[in-house]
Design a protein around this motif. Structure first.
Motif, PDB file in Angstrom:
ATOM      1  N   ARG A   1      40.100  46.813  48.169  1.00  0.00           N
ATOM      2  CA  ARG A   1      39.328  46.744  47.051  1.00  0.00           C
ATOM      3  C   ARG A   1      39.062  45.020  46.991  1.00  0.00           C
ATOM      4  O   ARG A   1      37.862  44.684  46.805  1.00  0.00           O
ATOM      5  N   SER A   2      40.124  44.161  46.977  1.00  0.00           N
ATOM      6  CA  SER A   2      39.879  42.788  46.618  1.00  0.00           C
ATOM      7  C   SER A   2      39.625  42.117  47.872  1.00  0.00           C
ATOM      8  O   SER A   2      39.485  40.782  47.715  1.00  0.00           O
ATOM      9  N   GLY A   3      39.269  42.527  49.016  1.00  0.00           N
ATOM     10  CA  GLY A   3      38.729  41.779  50.097  1.00  0.00           C
ATOM     11  C   GLY A   3      39.817  41.036  50.845  1.00  0.00           C
ATOM     12  O   GLY A   3      39.560  40.342  51.659  1.00  0.00           O
ATOM     13  N   ARG A   4      41.161  41.385  50.475  1.00  0.00           N
ATOM     14  CA  ARG A   4      42.195  40.490  51.061  1.00  0.00           C
ATOM     15  C   ARG A   4      42.505  41.400  52.540  1.00  0.00           C
ATOM     16  O   ARG A   4      42.223  42.406  52.600  1.00  0.00           O
TER      17      ARG A   4
ATOM     18  N   ASN B   1      37.254  30.506  41.159  1.00  0.00           N
ATOM     19  CA  ASN B   1      38.442  31.034  40.425  1.00  0.00           C
ATOM     20  C   ASN B   1      38.028  32.304  39.565  1.00  0.00           C
ATOM     21  O   ASN B   1      38.237  32.398  38.463  1.00  0.00           O
ATOM     22  N   LEU B   2      37.394  33.299  40.289  1.00  0.00           N
ATOM     23  CA  LEU B   2      37.284  34.614  40.075  1.00  0.00           C
ATOM     24  C   LEU B   2      38.519  35.451  40.254  1.00  0.00           C
ATOM     25  O   LEU B   2      38.993  35.222  41.280  1.00  0.00           O
ATOM     26  N   LEU B   3      38.609  36.364  39.473  1.00  0.00           N
ATOM     27  CA  LEU B   3      39.985  37.190  39.786  1.00  0.00           C
ATOM     28  C   LEU B   3      39.576  38.464  40.699  1.00  0.00           C
ATOM     29  O   LEU B   3      38.462  38.978  40.590  1.00  0.00           O
ATOM     30  N   SER B   4      40.334  38.270  42.075  1.00  0.00           N
ATOM     31  CA  SER B   4      40.014  39.141  42.830  1.00  0.00           C
ATOM     32  C   SER B   4      40.226  40.801  42.744  1.00  0.00           C
ATOM     33  O   SER B   4      39.526  41.526  43.269  1.00  0.00           O
ATOM     34  N   SER B   5      40.850  40.755  41.720  1.00  0.00           N
ATOM     35  CA  SER B   5      41.453  42.136  41.291  1.00  0.00           C
ATOM     36  C   SER B   5      40.420  42.988  40.422  1.00  0.00           C
ATOM     37  O   SER B   5      40.590  44.012  39.866  1.00  0.00           O
TER      38      SER B   5
ATOM     39  N   TYR C   1      33.137  43.572  44.064  1.00  0.00           N
ATOM     40  CA  TYR C   1      34.114  42.927  43.607  1.00  0.00           C
ATOM     41  C   TYR C   1      33.958  41.474  44.287  1.00  0.00           C
ATOM     42  O   TYR C   1      32.946  41.100  45.314  1.00  0.00           O
TER      43      TYR C   1
ATOM     44  N   ALA D   1      35.136  39.286  46.450  1.00  0.00           N
ATOM     45  CA  ALA D   1      35.106  39.456  47.771  1.00  0.00           C
ATOM     46  C   ALA D   1      33.761  39.821  48.605  1.00  0.00           C
ATOM     47  O   ALA D   1      33.699  39.493  49.630  1.00  0.00           O
TER      48      ALA D   1
ATOM     49  N   LEU E   1      43.230  30.230  39.033  1.00  0.00           N
ATOM     50  CA  LEU E   1      42.812  31.507  38.143  1.00  0.00           C
ATOM     51  C   LEU E   1      43.576  31.194  36.827  1.00  0.00           C
ATOM     52  O   LEU E   1      42.855  31.540  35.560  1.00  0.00           O
TER      53      LEU E   1
ATOM     54  N   PRO F   1      48.163  41.293  37.488  1.00  0.00           N
ATOM     55  CA  PRO F   1      46.876  42.114  38.235  1.00  0.00           C
ATOM     56  C   PRO F   1      46.747  41.223  39.592  1.00  0.00           C
ATOM     57  O   PRO F   1      46.716  42.299  40.671  1.00  0.00           O
ATOM     58  N   GLN F   2      46.907  39.944  39.549  1.00  0.00           N
ATOM     59  CA  GLN F   2      46.553  39.499  41.012  1.00  0.00           C
ATOM     60  C   GLN F   2      47.600  39.723  41.857  1.00  0.00           C
ATOM     61  O   GLN F   2      47.297  39.608  43.109  1.00  0.00           O
TER      62      GLN F   2
END
Lengths: 247, 349
Positions: free
Chosen positions: A213-216, B98-102, B143, B145, A115, A136-137
């Motif tokens: 939200r971010s799928g984790r 390499n996309l930002l997951s946020s 998003y 994901a 990233l 942010p990440q």
């Protein structure tokens, strides 16, 4: 009895709040620097990296009760007094910043290097990488780390009595343990458990929302391990820092 | 459009030196799709990362769109403003997206525009336009994901196009995708190449990718480019390793006293049905032992291994006939490795 508990409660909240705020202010830049000045990183600087590493380790290896007493002259210089909650905050901050800095370091290191590279390939500089990618990440892990830190601070603050800092922990020791008022001690313990629970739930909730939200998947490992050691007995409290090191 | 001269990269760690790139000269013409193939560790990845100086070459120069990036970057280890500005006009797509997951899909595409200092409204307009271009207009608020691998790579491509690049670098962009998705992503890259006149440099270990979309290709081994040229030039080179990899043919002769011949069609003359003509003219039976053929723009391209009855001496005339048709003919059991020097020179121009 009531005002005694109320004042102790307020003292504890005062100490934990302000030391947490300063832990964030100090810990995030330090943690970032630990990652960014590392070999092969964006701001590679071996000397700075080593110096910060030593300072952080130093801060973390001193037992808090020693730190508290040792910092009395320093507290007087900073807040003008060597006793009371304000003086305790100085020691709490010095104890919490290295602790949180290590958690920030771990959180930021977890961010996929790809990233950073992607941002660089778009023409992004260090500023972009830090504020648009790394922070942010790493946010869910940072919040989880902050939760851990706040709870550890709650444990540390029990020792603030050593410099007349007051607070719930102090109340439990002076009234509950030394004067055998078991009832009062139990009340403070219940209060502390309530505070820890609220902090942990709030932290977990925030982490879960961000992750969903971010799928984790679920919250970072080790978050819940801090439950037990946060019970405010001085010895247990110093140990509270130990399991956190691995998170 | 992209030229590297004498590009060398040496990694040093604990006193050991590893040469990842050893004097690579590469020339990618404007508007073409150029594929670099090679096995893991051949230096392809280092090469593409040296093109936008994510990796600083130890020596040699990189010129992209007339700009000498190596001179621009100066000596310091950190990217200066001039290099960053040049990079913002070179798109790059990655194997793992390499996309930002946020961030949402739209916010991901806006990131390069934020870096360029584009205003909010304009960013949004551009991002939605690019999403439309890659066929994901309905996914702006999703998003990463929530997307499939192919959709993620489409977002990656849209993001790479945000800075209106003339050049797109693709670092194994289809290697994490299944064959069908790979085809659709390659089709998208081909469309972008044709519609926008985008020059694409891609590295891959999949020969299929080169066969599908590349105008030119280079083969890397041990940090060097050992073969390069346009696909038909490569096919026309006797003994070309890359041609054999691109169009592999196999097959054993069915008995003694047979002549096995490898015929290469490189799109020059082969519009006639030569094999059946051969059979009819000389009244011989021909077996096809193996073939890897494609028809590209109406021309047949590829290789075929055929078997003729009788020894080589008896087949001199039919083989001569095939050569007259403008085909490359190699008798399989008499292997004469030919030098690839002529091609290398061509590639270096």
């Amino acid at each position: 009895m009531q005002p005694l508990l109320r004042d102790a409660c307020l003292d504890t909240l005062f100490m934990v709040w302000w030391s947490s705020v300063w832990a964030v202010v100090g810990g995030i830049p330090l943690g970032l620097l630990l990652v960014l000045t590392d070999r092969g990183a964006l701001l590679q600087n071996v000397v700075v990296n080593k110096v910060i590493g030593v300072i952080v380790n130093l801060g973390r290896s001193l037992p808090f009760i020693i730190l508290l007493v040792w910092l009395i002259p320093f507290s007087r210089m900073i807040v003008g007094t060597s006793i009371g909650p304000s003086a305790a905050v100085v020691a709490l901050v010095i104890g919490a910043v290295p602790f949180f800095a290590r958690l920030v370091e771990t959180a930021v290191r977890e961010v996929d290097h790809g990233l950073t590279e992607a941002a660089q390939s778009m023409g992004g500089g260090t500023f972009t990488v830090i504020f648009k990618v790394l922070l942010p990440q790493a946010l869910p892990s940072l919040i989880a780390g902050l939760t851990t830190t706040v709870i550890a601070l709650l444990g540390y603050s029990a020792m603030a009595g050593a410099v007349g800092g007051g607070g719930l922990g102090n109340l439990a020791i002076t009234y509950g343990y030394m004067r055998h008022e078991t009832g009062l001690m139990n009340v403070t313990i219940v209060l502390l458990i309530a505070i820890v629970t609220v902090v942990q739930l709030a932290g977990d909730l925030a982490v879960r929302r961000l992750n969903r939200r971010s799928g984790r998947q679920s919250a970072p490992v080790g978050l819940r391990r801090l439950w037990a050691p946060a019970v405010p007995k001085p010895r247990a409290a110093t140990e509270a820092a130990e399991p956190a090191k691995t998170t | 459009m992209i030229t590297t001269t004498g590009l060398t990269k040496v990694y040093r760690s604990r006193g050991r030196e590893v040469t990842a790139l050893d004097g690579v000269d590469l020339h990618v013409r404007e508007g073409e799709v150029y594929g670099v193939v090679g096995q893991s560790g051949a230096g392809k990845s280092t090469l593409i990362r040296c093109v936008n100086l994510l990796e600083r070459p130890s020596s040699g120069t990189v010129t992209v769109a007339g700009q000498d990036l190596t001179a621009l970057a100066g000596r310091g280890p950190r990217a200066n403003a001039a290099l960053r500005s040049a990079r913002s006009h070179i798109g790059m797509v990655f194997q793992h997206f390499n996309l930002l997951s946020s961030r949402t899909v739209q916010a991901n595409i806006e990131l390069p525009l934020e870096i360029l200092g584009v205003s909010g409204k304009e960013r949004e307009r551009k991002a939605l336009e690019l999403l439309d271009l890659v066929g994901l207009a309905d996914k702006a608020k999703a998003y990463p994901a929530q997307l499939s691998g192919g959709q993620k790579q489409r977002v990656g491509i849209a993001r790479a196009l945000a800075g209106d690049p003339k050049v797109l670098l693709s670092d194994e962009s289809t290697s994490a995708l299944d064959p069908e998705t790979t085809r659709s992503i390659l089709q998208l890259l081909r469309d972008l190449n044709q519609q926008l006149g985008l020059t694409i440099l891609l590295i891959t270990h999949e020969m299929e990718v080169v066969k599908t979309i590349c105008d030119s290709a280079a083969l890397m081994k041990g940090g060097r480019v050992v073969e390069s040229g346009t696909v038909s030039e490569i096919l026309a080179t006797p003994g070309s390793e890359l041609a054999a990899e691109l169009f592999p043919v196999g097959g054993e002769p069915s008995g003694p006293d047979r002549t096995v011949v490898d015929v290469t069609f490189h799109g020059e003359a082969a519009t006639q049905p030569v094999i059946s003509q051969l059979s009819r003219t000389y009244n011989i039976d021909i077996s096809i032992l193996g073939a890897a053929m494609d028809t590209v723009a109406g021309k047949q391209v590829g290789r075929m291994r055929i078997e003729l009855p009788g020894r080589f001496e008896e087949n001199v005339v039919p083989i001569g006939f095939l050569r007259e048709q403008g085909l490359q003919v190699d008798v399989a059991d008499i292997k004469t490795p030919a030098p690839a020097d002529a091609l290398l020179k061509e590639g270096a121009k």
